[in-house]
Structure formats: C-alpha cells, structure tokens
Scaffold this motif. Structure first.
Motif, PDB file in Angstrom:
ATOM      1  N   MET A   1     -10.230   3.583 -12.664  1.00 26.29           N
ATOM      2  CA  MET A   1     -10.531   4.279 -11.393  1.00 26.29           C
ATOM      3  C   MET A   1     -11.675   5.333 -11.868  1.00 26.29           C
ATOM      4  SD  MET A   1      -8.397   6.901  -9.042  1.00 26.29           S
ATOM      5  CE  MET A   1      -8.217   8.199 -10.333  1.00 26.29           C
ATOM      6  N   ALA A   2     -12.871   5.368 -10.998  1.00 25.48           N
ATOM      7  CA  ALA A   2     -13.893   6.133 -11.419  1.00 25.48           C
ATOM      8  C   ALA A   2     -13.307   7.504 -11.699  1.00 25.48           C
ATOM      9  CB  ALA A   2     -14.742   5.857  -9.979  1.00 25.48           C
ATOM     10  N   GLN A   3     -14.171   8.054 -12.554  1.00 25.29           N
ATOM     11  CA  GLN A   3     -14.005   9.542 -12.820  1.00 25.29           C
ATOM     12  C   GLN A   3     -14.526  10.225 -11.758  1.00 25.29           C
ATOM     13  OE1 GLN A   3     -12.623  10.363 -15.734  1.00 25.29           O
ATOM     14  NE2 GLN A   3     -12.783  12.682 -14.893  1.00 25.29           N
ATOM     15  N   ALA A 258     -13.191   3.211  -6.199  1.00 22.39           N
ATOM     16  CA  ALA A 258     -14.093   2.450  -6.735  1.00 22.39           C
ATOM     17  C   ALA A 258     -13.773   1.140  -7.194  1.00 22.39           C
ATOM     18  CB  ALA A 258     -15.093   3.252  -7.496  1.00 22.39           C
ATOM     19  N   ASP A 259     -12.851   1.245  -8.165  1.00 21.11           N
ATOM     20  CA  ASP A 259     -12.699  -0.150  -8.851  1.00 21.11           C
ATOM     21  C   ASP A 259     -11.478  -0.721  -8.334  1.00 21.11           C
ATOM     22  OD1 ASP A 259     -10.959   1.739  -9.601  1.00 21.11           O
ATOM     23  OD2 ASP A 259     -11.118   1.608 -11.808  1.00 21.11           O
ATOM     24  N   VAL A 302      -0.047   3.937  -8.154  1.00 21.98           N
ATOM     25  CA  VAL A 302       0.377   2.451  -7.129  1.00 21.98           C
ATOM     26  C   VAL A 302      -0.621   1.621  -7.337  1.00 21.98           C
ATOM     27  CG1 VAL A 302       2.376   3.806  -5.660  1.00 21.98           C
ATOM     28  CG2 VAL A 302      -0.185   3.697  -5.051  1.00 21.98           C
ATOM     29  N   LYS A 303      -1.807   1.911  -7.904  1.00 27.06           N
ATOM     30  CA  LYS A 303      -3.160   1.317  -7.794  1.00 27.06           C
ATOM     31  C   LYS A 303      -2.678  -0.209  -8.157  1.00 27.06           C
ATOM     32  CE  LYS A 303      -7.415   0.637 -10.006  1.00 27.06           C
ATOM     33  NZ  LYS A 303      -8.367   0.938 -11.329  1.00 27.06           N
ATOM     34  N   ASP A 310      -3.771   0.990   3.638  1.00 24.69           N
ATOM     35  CA  ASP A 310      -2.586   1.287   4.081  1.00 24.69           C
ATOM     36  C   ASP A 310      -2.049   2.575   3.523  1.00 24.69           C
ATOM     37  OD1 ASP A 310      -2.364  -0.677   5.877  1.00 24.69           O
ATOM     38  OD2 ASP A 310      -0.518  -1.549   5.020  1.00 24.69           O
ATOM     39  N   PHE A 311      -2.343   2.659   2.199  1.00 19.29           N
ATOM     40  CA  PHE A 311      -1.930   3.893   1.135  1.00 19.29           C
ATOM     41  C   PHE A 311      -2.772   5.126   1.716  1.00 19.29           C
ATOM     42  CE2 PHE A 311      -1.994   6.523  -2.726  1.00 19.29           C
ATOM     43  CZ  PHE A 311      -0.664   6.660  -2.766  1.00 19.29           C
ATOM     44  N   ILE A 312      -3.983   5.027   2.088  1.00 21.94           N
ATOM     45  CA  ILE A 312      -4.621   6.050   2.598  1.00 21.94           C
ATOM     46  C   ILE A 312      -4.119   6.637   4.002  1.00 21.94           C
ATOM     47  CG2 ILE A 312      -6.931   7.202   3.705  1.00 21.94           C
ATOM     48  CD1 ILE A 312      -8.296   5.041   1.745  1.00 21.94           C
ATOM     49  N   ALA A 313      -3.602   5.650   4.798  1.00 19.27           N
ATOM     50  CA  ALA A 313      -3.036   6.065   6.219  1.00 19.27           C
ATOM     51  C   ALA A 313      -1.588   6.743   5.623  1.00 19.27           C
ATOM     52  CB  ALA A 313      -2.687   4.956   6.824  1.00 19.27           C
TER      53      ALA A 313
END
Length: 590
Positions: A1-3, A258-259, A302-303, A310-313
């Motif tokens: 994940m991006a810093q 980002a990734d 959970v990445k 869906d996760f953002i929601a």
C-alpha cells in the motif's frame, strides 16, 4: 500500500504543501504572505481568518507558513508557531507564549542579543507572577505589587528593541476554538494587553462563532465587540464546495488503495456505489478525514481479500451509520445468501431498522445497500434476484456468502442482540407463527457463554414491551410462548450457578408483563386458551405456580386482589385445566 503522509491523515486533515491544494486555499495564502511581508504598520498587527471546524483553517495556515519561508532572505520573517491547545489545562498560556517566543528568537542569528535578552527577561518575569492572575481578568502590567512595575518597564524595553529589529516576526496561532473559556479569554488578553509590539504580526485562525460565544459567557462584553477591539483585519474562509470535497476524497482514496489489483475495481460499480450512496455523506472535511482515517487502519487487514469498492461502502456505513452496519453484521441472512424466508418477513425486518434512520438518510442508504446486496432488490425493488453468486465470489464482493465475514474482520464480535434485531423480531408479533419460528431460531443460537440468544431477547424485552407490541398482538404472542415453549426450553443448557434462573422463569415473567396490559377478563380468556392448547407443560406449570404464589403473597399481607393477574375463581379454573393436561400427559407417557 502506498505510504500515507502523517499530515494527510491527521485529525484536522491539514496539508503542508500548496501543490497538493484541492480546496483553493493556496492562492489566498500566497497573497496573504506577500502582504504580511510588505505592509507597514506602527505597532503589532492582528489578522484573523475565520472558518468552521471542517473548512481547512489549519491547511491554510500551513500554506501561509510555506510561502513565508519561500521569501528571499531580506524579506523572510521569523515565524513563531504557537498552539495554545497543547498547553491548555497544564500551563499558564501567557507564560507559554513568551517562552515559545523566546525559544524561537534565541535560535535566530539575525536577532540582536539585546532583544533576545529582553524577551528572556520578560518571559522570566511572567513566569514568576503567580498563576492565580490568570483568573483575575486583569492585564499583566497591573499585577502583584513587586512584579508589575518590573513587567511594565520590561514591556517598554521590548517594544523599543523590536522597533529597531529589521526582520519581521510572524506569530501563527491555531486551535483557539478548542480551548476552554478561561484559556480563550486569557489568550485574547495577551493580544490586547501585552503583545502589541512593533514589527510583530499575529495570524489567528479559529471558528468565530465558537469564540464569540465563549467570550460572551463572561457577560463583560459582547464577543463580537471584543474581537473587533483586538483584530485589525479578518477574513471568512468559505466551506469547500462539493466538487472540491470529492476531489480531495478521491485523492486520499488513491493513496490508500494505490496498489490494489486493478481487476477488482469496476468503474461502473464505483460510480453507482459512490454517487447513489457514499456521496451523501461527503459533506465536509471532517467526514472525509474520519472515513479515510478508518480505511487507512482497516483496509490493510483485508487487502487482496475484499472488493475495494464494497469495502469503502461498508466502512462508510461503519463511520456514518453504525446502526445499519450493526444490523448487517447481526442479520447476514437478510442481506446475503439464498432467500429462505418470506418476502413479508424480510420487509418487516428491514422496515424496522429503516424506520430508525433520519428521513434524509433513508433513500441514499437503501440505494447503497441495493448495490452492495442484490438480494435487497428483491425486497425493495420487486425485481428478480440476480443469479451471479460465482461472479460475486470471484470479485470478492460482500454479497458473496463466503466473502461476507472477511469484511468484518476488525469488528469486535458480540453475542448480544442489537436494538435493531429486537425491534425487528417484535415487528413480527402480529403473526404468531412467524414470531414463534423466530423465537425457536433464537433458542438454538448459542452465545459464547453457553446460553442462548432467546435468553438475551427475553431479558432485553422489558425495555420494549410497552412501546413496541400492540395490545391486539398480545394474545397470539402468549399462545405462541405456551405452544412453542418446549422447543424454547430444550436448547437452553442448565447452568451450574445456584442463582441462575431458567428460561421457563424468564418466559413466565415475559408472559406476565404482557398480560398486565390487558383487563382481567381478557387475561383470563387468553390464559385459558393458551393453557388448553399449548404444548409446553413446563411453561404452563410455571405460570400456574407463579399465579398461585402471587395470590398467596398478597393474601398473607395486604389482601390486595386488584394486584392479582387473575381472580381466585379464574385461577382455580386454570389450575384444573393445567392439572388435567399434566395427568393426560403422564398417562400417555406410561
């Protein structure tokens, strides 16, 4: 994940680099920096920028400092940052202010030794004045006999020395509106009574309404008039518009996701999820900060195992509508998997929690949930249920029964029933069969302590009976409890505790509480029918024992027949029916 930079996820969502400006604050900060460096004024000058908590005040102040530091050496001022909130409740703010001023100036080679010494002496004098002066409401120059003359003389010396200082001093002050009332008044007294030093500019950012209200509480002067006496120039920082908020939100999401694997991101799905649901909650910087901070913590766990959209929601519901989030966790059968219950039962359950939402939230949340859980289109939209379970599983969607639990990995597990669940169950009360079926389900749901969810429901029921169950539903509920009682009791494990009550006692109390809302003749008829038709002899016998104990108790003390649930004649008749039922059962068991 991006810093993610720490400034990007701070409590205030404050940015430092104007190149990252998405709210239109950078140009204002640049022009204000130019003015501060070029303007002339005879003594200390106070500039205020007003804005609400979520308008980006801290970001603006950071941009201003950035541009001041970009000035050529001959124009660049000495910057003294001061955040009184860091000292509130622990140190005297006046002392802290001068200590900070002295600390910054002591590191500046361009500042004359004389000014450093005068500031240091002044800070020392201030620190020696006893703390109670802060509560007296008087200016420093009139305090405590021995020190007041010395402080006043030093103040004049500092002013004279500052007038000769070529390099301008800019004091930036944030978070004034976070301070308690006494600290706000004390800080403003600094500007009014002490620090009108030549060649010093103060830039304050705060919520004007909060500070005015705080000042007004002293009843000495109106808050607005008080600020006008202190502040020479003020500006109102407008709230960010919707377009700017979206840009900022999307930019922060890009940093967090980002990734993420691109094949998991469906632009059409995101368009539907965002504009028909999440966008409703993106109304200010505070909401953006709260949601993105949450995602920064929860997504790494959970990445690669969940669909990012869906996760953002789902996390949006956790942040902005925790009641809905809680409902989903505790009622997965109502959102995912095959529809194994009637459409009416599903509608009753969903209508129960929807009724608890604010009117303006109802439709956006329903839209969001229908995109997350296609099963709800069958409930609310009267459309056919999509048969795409395999596709949902491949896309790691929350509507996949296998994937669903992963979305709630960072949720504290609980075996308690939520208020929403209890209200949804009570909404079934008009249909005795469905109500009974649901109670049996609860009786077979074990909690971590070995008891059942039925026990929790009955114990929590006392909070809801009067408000939630109509009188006309009581007879069918009572009959249900007498009829399904054996199934309700068999699942409950007997506790080894001497003082623990069995479910037969809890159900009996449940029944008594319901019946007390009816008139005595109606109570009797309800009990008569339930005892005659009911299958749960344990409940029947417990109820008779309770009624007998009740009459015996009052007969021995006050003889208050009006406290009885049924009168003596009716109790005798009920007891005869129960005895006959028990004898018949005993014969059949032989």
């Amino acid at each position: 994940m991006a810093q993610i930079e720490i400034d990007d996820i701070s409590t205030d969502s404050s940015l430092v680099d104007p190149e990252k400006d998405l709210l239109g604050h950078a140009s204002f900060a640049k022009y204000l920096a130019d003015s501060i460096c070029k303007m002339t004024f005879p003594e200390g000058f106070v500039i205020a920028v007003y804005g609400s908590w979520s308008s980006g005040k801290s970001t603006l102040l950071n941009f201003l400092v950035h541009y001041l530091k970009q000035k050529p050496d001959e124009e660049q001022p000495i910057i003294v940052p001061f955040n009184p909130w860091l000292f509130s409740g622990h140190q005297d703010i006046t002392r802290s202010f001068f200590e900070q001023l002295q600390n910054v100036l002591s590191k500046q080679g361009s500042v004359s030794k004389g000014l450093k010494e005068r500031i240091a002496d002044f800070a020392k004098i201030i620190s020696e004045i006893p703390l109670p002066y802060a509560q007296t409401g008087r200016a420093v120059a009139t305090l405590f006999d021995d020190k007041e003359k010395e402080a006043s003389e030093l103040k004049e010396e500092v002013e004279d020395t500052l007038a000769q200082q070529q390099q301008r001093i800019v004091v930036t002050i944030d978070d004034i509106d976070r301070l308690p009332a006494n600290d706000i008044r004390q800080l403003l007294r600094i500007f009014k009574a002490i620090p009108n030093f030549s060649n010093v500019v103060y830039v304050l950012v705060f919520d004007k309404e909060v500070v005015i209200k705080t000042i007004a509480e002293s009843k000495e002067i109106s808050g607005k008039a008080y600020l006008e006496k202190i502040i020479q120039v003020d500006f109102e920082l407008p709230l960010p518009d919707k377009t700017s908020l979206r840009r900022l939100f999307f930019e922060k999401l890009n940093g967090i996701f980002a990734d993420t694997e691109k094949q998991l991101f469906d632009p059409i799905h995101w368009d539907n999820i965002y504009f028909q649901g999440i966008d409703h909650f993106i109304i200010n910087l505070r909401n953006i900060v709260h949601l993105t901070e949450t995602l920064t913590v929860t997504y790494p766990a959970v990445k690669g195992e969940v669909n990012p959209v869906d996760f953002i929601a789902i996390e949006s519901l956790r942040v902005f509508c925790p009641m809905v989030y809680d409902t989903i966790i505790h009622n997965p059968h109502a959102f995912v998997g095959e529809v194994n219950t009637s459409i009416d039962e599903l509608k009753n359950l969903h209508n129960a929690w929807i009724a608890q939402l604010r009117d303006e939230d109802k439709q956006p949340i329903k839209n969001l949930l229908m995109h997350l859980f296609p099963q709800l289109k069958f409930v609310w939209g009267n459309s056919n249920l999509d048969e795409e379970q395999l596709k949902w599983r491949e896309q790691l969607r929350v509507c996949s029964l296998e994937i669903f639990p992963i979305y709630f990995r960072l949720t504290f597990s609980t075996s308690e029933l939520s208020n929403t669940q209890i209200k949804a169950i009570l909404a079934l009360a008009e249909d005795a069969d469905k109500f009974g079926e649901h109670l049996i389900k609860l009786a077979n749901q074990k909690r971590q302590d070995g008891t059942t969810q039925l026990r929790t429901f009955i114990e929590e029921f006392e909070k809801y009976s009067e408000q939630e169950i109509p009188l006309n539903c009581i007879p069918s509920i009572v009959l249900t409890l007498f009829d399904a009682g054996e199934e309700l009791l068999c699942a409950e494990e007997k506790s080894q505790s001497l003082f623990n009550l069995g479910n037969e006692v809890r159900i009996s109390r449940f029944i008594l509480r319901l019946l007390r809302r009816l008139e005595e003749p109606v109570r009797f008829e309800v009990l008569k029918k339930a005892i005659t038709q009911g299958k749960a002899l344990a409940i029947i016998n417990q109820e008779i024992a309770t009624l007998k104990e009740q009459q015996s108790q009052y007969a021995d003390t006050f003889n208050l027949e009006e406290e009885w649930l049924v009168n003596a004649q009716h109790l005798k008749e009920l007891e005869e029916i129960a005895t006959e039922r028990q004898e018949s059962t005993d014969i059949n068991d032989k």
